[in-house]
Scaffold this motif. Structure first.
Motif, mmCIF file in Angstrom:
data_model
loop_
_atom_site.group_PDB
_atom_site.id
_atom_site.type_symbol
_atom_site.label_atom_id
_atom_site.label_comp_id
_atom_site.label_asym_id
_atom_site.label_seq_id
_atom_site.Cartn_x
_atom_site.Cartn_y
_atom_site.Cartn_z
ATOM 1 N N LYS A 65 0.548 12.596 2.849
ATOM 2 C CA LYS A 65 0.052 11.928 1.642
ATOM 3 C C LYS A 65 0.345 10.429 1.663
ATOM 4 N N TYR A 66 1.622 10.081 1.821
ATOM 5 C CA TYR A 66 1.988 8.666 1.697
ATOM 6 C C TYR A 66 1.693 7.870 2.967
ATOM 7 N N ILE A 67 2.140 8.356 4.115
ATOM 8 C CA ILE A 67 1.985 7.581 5.348
ATOM 9 C C ILE A 67 0.523 7.503 5.779
ATOM 10 N N PHE A 68 -0.202 8.610 5.721
ATOM 11 C CA PHE A 68 -1.565 8.627 6.228
ATOM 12 C C PHE A 68 -2.612 8.186 5.206
ATOM 13 N N ILE A 69 -2.350 8.373 3.902
ATOM 14 C CA ILE A 69 -3.397 8.127 2.905
ATOM 15 C C ILE A 69 -3.027 7.027 1.916
ATOM 16 N N VAL A 70 -1.956 7.214 1.154
ATOM 17 C CA VAL A 70 -1.664 6.337 0.019
ATOM 18 C C VAL A 70 -1.390 4.901 0.462
ATOM 19 N N ILE A 71 -0.667 4.729 1.566
ATOM 20 C CA ILE A 71 -0.339 3.375 2.015
ATOM 21 C C ILE A 71 -1.597 2.573 2.330
ATOM 22 N N SER A 72 -2.696 3.256 2.621
ATOM 23 C CA SER A 72 -3.952 2.555 2.900
ATOM 24 C C SER A 72 -4.570 1.939 1.651
ATOM 25 N N ALA A 73 -4.136 2.374 0.477
ATOM 26 C CA ALA A 73 -4.687 1.861 -0.784
ATOM 27 C C ALA A 73 -3.862 0.681 -1.279
ATOM 28 N N ASP A 74 -3.679 -0.316 -0.426
ATOM 29 C CA ASP A 74 -2.873 -1.470 -0.820
ATOM 30 C C ASP A 74 -3.727 -2.468 -1.590
ATOM 31 N N ASP A 75 -3.061 -3.265 -2.400
ATOM 32 C CA ASP A 75 -3.715 -4.313 -3.171
ATOM 33 C C ASP A 75 -3.328 -5.658 -2.572
ATOM 34 N N ALA A 81 -0.079 -1.584 -8.168
ATOM 35 C CA ALA A 81 -1.102 -1.957 -7.187
ATOM 36 C C ALA A 81 -2.330 -1.065 -7.350
ATOM 37 N N LEU A 82 -2.119 0.241 -7.501
ATOM 38 C CA LEU A 82 -3.240 1.160 -7.720
ATOM 39 C C LEU A 82 -3.944 0.847 -9.043
ATOM 40 N N TYR A 83 -3.150 0.593 -10.080
ATOM 41 C CA TYR A 83 -3.722 0.267 -11.389
ATOM 42 C C TYR A 83 -4.514 -1.036 -11.320
ATOM 43 N N SER A 84 -3.994 -2.009 -10.582
ATOM 44 C CA SER A 84 -4.675 -3.290 -10.429
ATOM 45 C C SER A 84 -6.014 -3.116 -9.711
ATOM 46 N N LEU A 85 -6.031 -2.305 -8.663
ATOM 47 C CA LEU A 85 -7.284 -2.035 -7.951
ATOM 48 C C LEU A 85 -8.324 -1.430 -8.888
ATOM 49 N N THR A 112 7.519 13.346 -11.253
ATOM 50 C CA THR A 112 6.574 12.762 -12.201
ATOM 51 C C THR A 112 5.935 11.500 -11.632
ATOM 52 N N VAL A 113 6.744 10.649 -11.007
ATOM 53 C CA VAL A 113 6.212 9.424 -10.402
ATOM 54 C C VAL A 113 5.201 9.761 -9.311
ATOM 55 N N MET A 114 5.513 10.755 -8.491
ATOM 56 C CA MET A 114 4.596 11.129 -7.416
ATOM 57 C C MET A 114 3.293 11.696 -7.964
ATOM 58 N N PHE A 115 3.360 12.448 -9.049
ATOM 59 C CA PHE A 115 2.146 13.013 -9.637
ATOM 60 C C PHE A 115 1.265 11.911 -10.230
ATOM 61 N N VAL A 116 1.879 10.910 -10.853
ATOM 62 C CA VAL A 116 1.116 9.769 -11.373
ATOM 63 C C VAL A 116 0.393 9.061 -10.230
ATOM 64 N N THR A 117 1.096 8.864 -9.108
ATOM 65 C CA THR A 117 0.478 8.228 -7.945
ATOM 66 C C THR A 117 -0.692 9.054 -7.419
ATOM 67 N N THR A 118 -0.532 10.372 -7.395
ATOM 68 C CA THR A 118 -1.610 11.247 -6.922
ATOM 69 C C THR A 118 -2.852 11.111 -7.789
ATOM 70 N N CYS A 119 -2.676 11.096 -9.109
ATOM 71 C CA CYS A 119 -3.826 10.982 -10.013
ATOM 72 C C CYS A 119 -4.510 9.626 -9.875
ATOM 73 N N LEU A 120 -3.726 8.554 -9.793
ATOM 74 C CA LEU A 120 -4.310 7.227 -9.623
ATOM 75 C C LEU A 120 -5.024 7.118 -8.282
ATOM 76 N N MET A 121 -4.423 7.725 -7.260
ATOM 77 C CA MET A 121 -5.026 7.677 -5.925
ATOM 78 C C MET A 121 -6.364 8.422 -5.913
ATOM 79 N N ALA A 122 -6.444 9.523 -6.642
ATOM 80 C CA ALA A 122 -7.704 10.267 -6.721
ATOM 81 C C ALA A 122 -8.800 9.407 -7.345
ATOM 82 N N MET A 123 -8.444 8.579 -8.331
ATOM 83 C CA MET A 123 -9.417 7.671 -8.940
ATOM 84 C C MET A 123 -9.796 6.553 -7.975
#
Length: 755
Positions: A79-89, A97-101, A425-436
């Motif tokens: 999740k984090y290394i392969f996917i989420v880190i690619s969503a940088d701002d 950063a996700l919210y800003s994007l 909880t923090v990880m779940f928030v990141t997952t939802c923002l990442m899905a958007m």
């Protein structure tokens, strides 16, 4: 200097040599992975702290190890290394950063003062791909309904508050877990002494924060590296020495067997397993200090295999020593190396705690910039390393809460129950923002977003549900902390937006004030007056209040608007937007100063001199433009502007009767028409007037305003504005402290805002 302010750009990263990349990967160990690498201190202890009991076949141990392995692999690695880190701002990571994007791509932000010209910032780049049917529908849903935008903000604040909760629980958990190992060698040492030693270390840790981490940061990476090598080496020894068959536990079959055998007790115990991924969010949050490739390299090559070996070795030891469940980590250390490992563990716990504390300072600074947290004093602890800050009031509040948790709970198992809920909880928030982000920013197929959300969201919801069973014990702590913090953040944001709305609705007509000048006996005094306002257009009501009570103001008046935009950093050359208010004889200008949510306001340069320099450059540029158009026929007023840009993209500062002089901000470009073009000599003279006015002195005029709810307001609004917001306003730092205004030049204007 640019690299110090804005970090390492993507272009520089591409040109970096292998040695630079390896250096970044090595340095990231000390900053990013301190918290994650100390998790083996308490994972098994917390997992088996309840009713789960070990059987002779060791299926419980195999099951827990299988859960740990697959959780680290799926969540941390995939999740984090392969996917989420690619969503940088622009190279920055984290919840904001996700919210800003999302705010940039779908206009979801609730920040006031946003202008179309902000989209011309180099950091504001939006991917060129056209919107898909699904991305357009999702964007339209949020853009049309303000309730959805507010709900998204509250959801982001929830994740932020839980992250701040980590800043309280991590130091207590890490330090207490490390120090408790001394009881194995000093038998009979009472628990209170361990708590006292932990508190002394914590007080020392927080007391040193004002010195900054840069003086000892060079030690962080060696400490964490030594720690990872120690636990992996001990893990290999325990696997070989105690139970080589523990490798079979990597099969996911043992997870199913564990849940079948233990039932509800096993499900609840998963709240301890989730502690194995504490700190994975830091990999994303600290992305701006390093590069994505260096963080991926450090985790994949060193951190991940070392942690897996450590957990496998401890499980191998436990399979032969069921009686040592609550002290398995230190018991698994060979006698000959116990004290060296104990010392390294204590230092590693301090390093992990330091990283989380620094991250908390950074998060609160970002919240304050986005008007979601009361004003605080931000101190820069390093003139060389950009972004290292210290917030005094937050530091001491964190210390008191951390000591309260340590003394009140005393037990790492109890702290772990609270810790797990905050992390998941923090990880779940990141997952939802990442899905958007996948749909709105990356413009991928919506089914891909749903698969991501359902797969990783279900894993995190499983752990959240397990942690919720611990709410009666200590799980209520992060819930209580986040509730208080969310109330503070939301009320502050609500009050700030209401005050801005009041300013918009009560703008002053400049012509009216000028016409009243003779009756008021208005005079102009030497010097420059900097009137701070939140408005990007028009004249604020506080100015009318000021001159009606004291009918005198400076010969040069500058309306200064300092605002934040939805990008992490704004380049220095793009920071200032300068224009004129009214005709030239008024001697009034507007200067909009833009900062990113990670920028440090008015830092690393002389703000006053820079501001005056920008105004002089604007006047000289205006002269050049008027010279180039001198002699051309004056047509229909503002048509030149409308030909350059649509009306919505133009910031109209002032309409002066029929001359229709418009000034809009696009860099320092000016367009407009007057019935008669002033001679160039007067423009040169104006520059000299501005410089002479600066020599006479610069005064800072700030609004000292109070907000009160209207009588017709609801009970909720009255409580929020008249009590909570008023209390926060009186007890937070004043705007003069945040803006670093010299007290000798400060002039405050009192005013009541009825919102």
């Amino acid at each position: 200097m640019e690299s110090l302010e804005y970090g390492i750009s993507k272009e520089n990263i591409k040109r970096a040599s292998c040695s630079t990349l390896l250096t970044l990967a090595y340095q990231s160990l000390g900053v990013v992975y301190g918290d994650l690498s100390t998790s083996p201190l308490y994972v098994y202890k917390t997992t088996f702290s309840d009713k789960v009991r070990l059987q002779e076949d060791d299926e419980e141990i195999y099951g827990v190890l299988s859960f740990i392995f697959w959780t680290l692999t799926l969540v941390a690695l995939f999740k984090y290394i392969f996917i989420v880190i690619s969503a940088d701002d622009n190279g920055e990571g984290g919840t904001f950063a996700l919210y800003s994007l999302l705010c940039r791509h779908a206009k979801l932000g609730v920040l006031p003062n946003q202008q179309p010209m902000d989209e011309k910032l180099s950091a504001y780049a939006i991917e060129g791909r056209e919107d898909t049917l699904h991305s357009s529908a999702l964007k339209s849903l949020f853009e049309k309904h303000s309730k959805f935008r507010k709900g998204l903000l509250i959801f982001v604040l929830l994740g932020t508050c839980m992250t701040i909760g980590d800043g309280i629980l991590t130091p207590a958990m890490s330090v207490l877990s490390a120090v408790s190992g001394v009881r194995l060698k000093i038998e009979g040492l009472h628990e209170n002494y361990v708590v006292a030693i932990s508190c002394i270390i914590l007080v020392g840790l927080f007391s040193l924060q004002h010195h900054g981490t840069h003086r000892v940061a060079f030690m962080f990476a060696p400490i964490v590296t030594a720690w990872l090598l120690c636990i992996s080496g001990i893990g290999v020894y325990n696997i070989v020495h105690w139970n080589p068959r523990i490798l079979h536990a990597l099969s996911p079959v043992y997870m199913v067997k564990f849940l079948k055998t233990t039932g509800m007790e096993g499900w609840v115990s998963l709240g301890g397993v989730v502690l194995s991924i504490t700190g994975v969010e830091t990999m994303f949050a600290d992305l701006g200090h390093f590069s994505a490739l260096s963080i991926k390299m450090a985790f994949s090559i060193l951190v991940y295999p070392c942690l897996i070996l450590a957990y496998m070795g401890e499980a191998a030891f436990l399979s032969k020593h069921h009686e040592d469940l609550q002290r398995s980590f230190y018991k698994a250390i060979p006698e000959s190396v116990f004290w060296p490992v104990f010392i390294v563990a204590t230092f590693a716990a301090a390093v992990g705690s330091q990283g989380v504390i620094s991250a908390t300072f950074s998060i609160i600074s970002q919240c304050s910039a986005l008007h979601c947290f009361p004003r605080v004093k931000i101190v820069h602890t390093s003139s060389e390393i950009y972004g290292q800050i210290y917030i005094p009031e937050v530091n001491w509040i964190l210390m008191c809460l951390c000591l309260a948790v340590t003394i009140g709970l005393k037990d790492t198992n109890m702290i772990g129950h609270a810790y797990g809920l905050a992390v998941t909880t923090v990880m779940f928030v990141t997952t939802c923002l990442m899905a958007m982000v996948i749909v709105i920013v990356w413009k991928k197929w919506i089914m891909l977003s749903l698969v991501f959300l359902l797969f990783f969201g279900s894993i995190e919801l499983l752990y959240i549900s397990a942690c919720l069973f611990k709410v009666p014990e200590s799980g209520w702590i992060p819930l209580a902390l986040s509730s208080i913090l969310m109330t503070i953040m939301y009320v502050w944001n609500f009050g700030t937006l209401k005050k801005h709305q009041f300013d918009l609705e009560n703008k002053v007509a400049l012509d009216r004030l000028v016409s009243l000048g003779p009756s008021l006996g208005m005079v102009r005094v030497p010097g420059i007056g900097l009137l701070y306002t939140n408005l990007v257009t028009g004249v604020p009501a506080v100015f009318g209040h000021f001159i009606t009570n004291l009918p005198a103001f400076h010969e040069i008046l500058v309306l200064v608007c300092i605002k934040s935009v939805h990008v992490p950093h704004v380049r220095k050359e793009e920071r200032f937007l300068t224009g004129r208010v009214g005709p030239k004889e008024y001697g009034m200008f507007r200067c909009i100063v833009r900062y990113g949510y990670k920028d440090m306001q008015q830092e690393n340069y002389d703000f006053e001199n820079r501001l005056v320099s920008e105004i002089v450059q604007f006047v000289e540029k205006e002269e050049t433009n008027l010279k180039s158009t001198n002699g051309s026929p004056d047509n229909s007023g503002s048509s030149d502007i409308e030909d350059l840009e649509p009306l919505d993209d133009v910031a109209v500062l002032q309409k002066h009767e029929t001359s229709c002089r418009h000034v809009f901000f696009q860099g320092i470009q000016v367009a407009g028409s007057d019935t008669a073009s002033p001679p160039s000599s007067s423009l040169k003279g104006e520059s000299l007037v501005i410089l002479r006015a600066k020599d006479s002195g610069v005064a800072y005029i700030l609004s000292h305003s109070y907000a009160k709810a209207k009588k017709s307001s609801s009970i909720f609004k009255k409580v929020a504005i008249n009590f909570i917001y008023a209390f926060l306003s009186k007890n937070c730092r004043g705007p003069d402290v945040v803006l670093k205004v010299p007290h000798a030049s400060l002039l405050e204007v009192g005013m009541v805002y009825y919102v």
